[in-house]
Scaffold this active site. Structure first.
Site, mmCIF file in Angstrom:
data_model
loop_
_atom_site.group_PDB
_atom_site.id
_atom_site.type_symbol
_atom_site.label_atom_id
_atom_site.label_comp_id
_atom_site.label_asym_id
_atom_site.label_seq_id
_atom_site.Cartn_x
_atom_site.Cartn_y
_atom_site.Cartn_z
ATOM 1 N N ALA A 157 -17.528 -31.341 21.454
ATOM 2 C CA ALA A 157 -18.049 -32.241 22.351
ATOM 3 C C ALA A 157 -19.656 -32.332 21.930
ATOM 4 C CB ALA A 157 -17.971 -31.623 23.508
ATOM 5 N N LYS A 158 -20.178 -33.325 22.269
ATOM 6 C CA LYS A 158 -21.678 -33.616 22.080
ATOM 7 C C LYS A 158 -22.286 -33.660 23.342
ATOM 8 C CE LYS A 158 -24.743 -36.706 19.272
ATOM 9 N NZ LYS A 158 -25.362 -35.763 18.565
ATOM 10 N N VAL A 159 -22.734 -32.568 23.967
ATOM 11 C CA VAL A 159 -23.361 -31.972 25.148
ATOM 12 C C VAL A 159 -24.864 -31.917 25.218
ATOM 13 C CG1 VAL A 159 -23.100 -30.593 27.192
ATOM 14 C CG2 VAL A 159 -20.897 -31.326 25.688
#
Length: 304
Positions: A157-159
């Site tokens: 995930a790109k968080v």
């Protein structure tokens, strides 16, 4: 400094750049939960086009799903809003930032009742590590900070909150006189840069870290596909820090960094200390596609 454009898309409406604001108790501002993308639009031979728009939108939704965020829009709606944002701002080439964030409401660690919001901004932004870096290469250092363990942070995930790790590493590298940092994973193998995937050329083969402790880069995927097409042996495997030192070539890939060679790591020259032939070939192939010179990957480009 970011060059302001005219409008930012906020939950279905365009607002003036300088009027785009959120409440100070916005949950994501305090706890870092969210999902975002970095996307590029290129001015090419046949006009402006967004590179791999639908793959970026898919990854945005995947990040949100991993984070238990319910996106109040369809993928089609988000893709169309991104294109509209570029058009409304009359941008021929730009960087695009969609951001899903958790709005104001409860301030505890369970934001289930808080609204999920979406903003999309676009602005002119040149090569992340500098135009000269694409030709001459950059100097990098292996960071004293470690990349996230796969069961501490969900690395697929790109968080936003994950990038505190990257900020620390980037600042350390810059303050020591380098251009970029390279992370090792918790077991000591090469992971990725602060915002890029890492490739090495060793004994004629192209090697890159498998999808364990790294983000699944969209530019990474493109380079792997191009390399296979050009009959370059491709190996996705873990490799050590000293493998970087003795590699024939090392380069980084990412939406911001594009395809950037590394000429030196930890004060050790990489190969001949300049952009190598494999890097040169793949970099040229990449830019031919995004600039509309190579029609073989037209499906990767969404016209604006």
């Amino acid at each position: 400094m970011v060059t302001a454009s005219e409008k930012i898309w906020m939950d279905g409406a365009f607002v003036n750049w300088h009027d785009a604001s959120v409440h100070v108790l916005t949950h994501s501002l305090h706890y870092g939960l969210g999902a975002f993308e970095g996307i590029r639009c290129y001015r090419g031979k046949h006009g402006s086009a967004i590179f791999r728009l639908h793959e970026h939108v898919d990854r945005l939704f995947e990040s949100a799903h991993i984070m238990l965020m319910d996106v109040p829009y369809s993928r089609k709606d988000v893709a169309e809003a991104i294109v509209d944002t570029v058009r409304v701002n009359k941008l021929q080439s730009c960087y695009i930032r969609p951001l899903l964030y958790v709005g104001a409401g409860d301030m505890g660690l369970d934001p289930s009742n808080n609204p999920v919001k979406l903003v999309i901004a676009a602005w002119p932004w040149g090569t992340y590590l500098g135009d000269e870096a694409l030709v001459r290469g950059i100097r990098a250092k292996v960071s004293s900070f470690t990349r996230h363990h796969v069961n501490v942070s969900m690395t697929r995930a790109k968080v936003p909150g994950y990038y505190v790790n990257s900020i620390l590493a980037k600042r350390e590298a810059k303050q020591a006189g380098y251009d970029e940092a390279i992370f090792l994973d918790p077991e000591g193998y090469v992971a990725e840069g602060t915002g890029e995937n890492v490739f090495i050329v060793s004994r004629g083969a192209l090697r890159t870290t498998p999808l364990t402790s790294i983000l699944e880069g969209i530019t990474r995927h493109a380079i792997l596909e191009l390399a296979r097409e050009k009959k370059i042996p491709v190996i996705e495997e873990r490799f050590t820090r000293d493998a970087l030192y003795v590699a024939e070539e090392v380069f980084l890939t990412g939406t911001a960094a594009e395809v950037t060679p590394i000429r030196e790591i930890d004060d050790r020259r990489v190969g001949d200390g300049k952009r190598g032939p494999v890097t040169d070939l793949l970099q040229k192939s990449f830019f031919d596609i995004v600039n509309g010179e190579d029609p073989s990957r037209a499906k990767w480009l969404t016209p604006v």
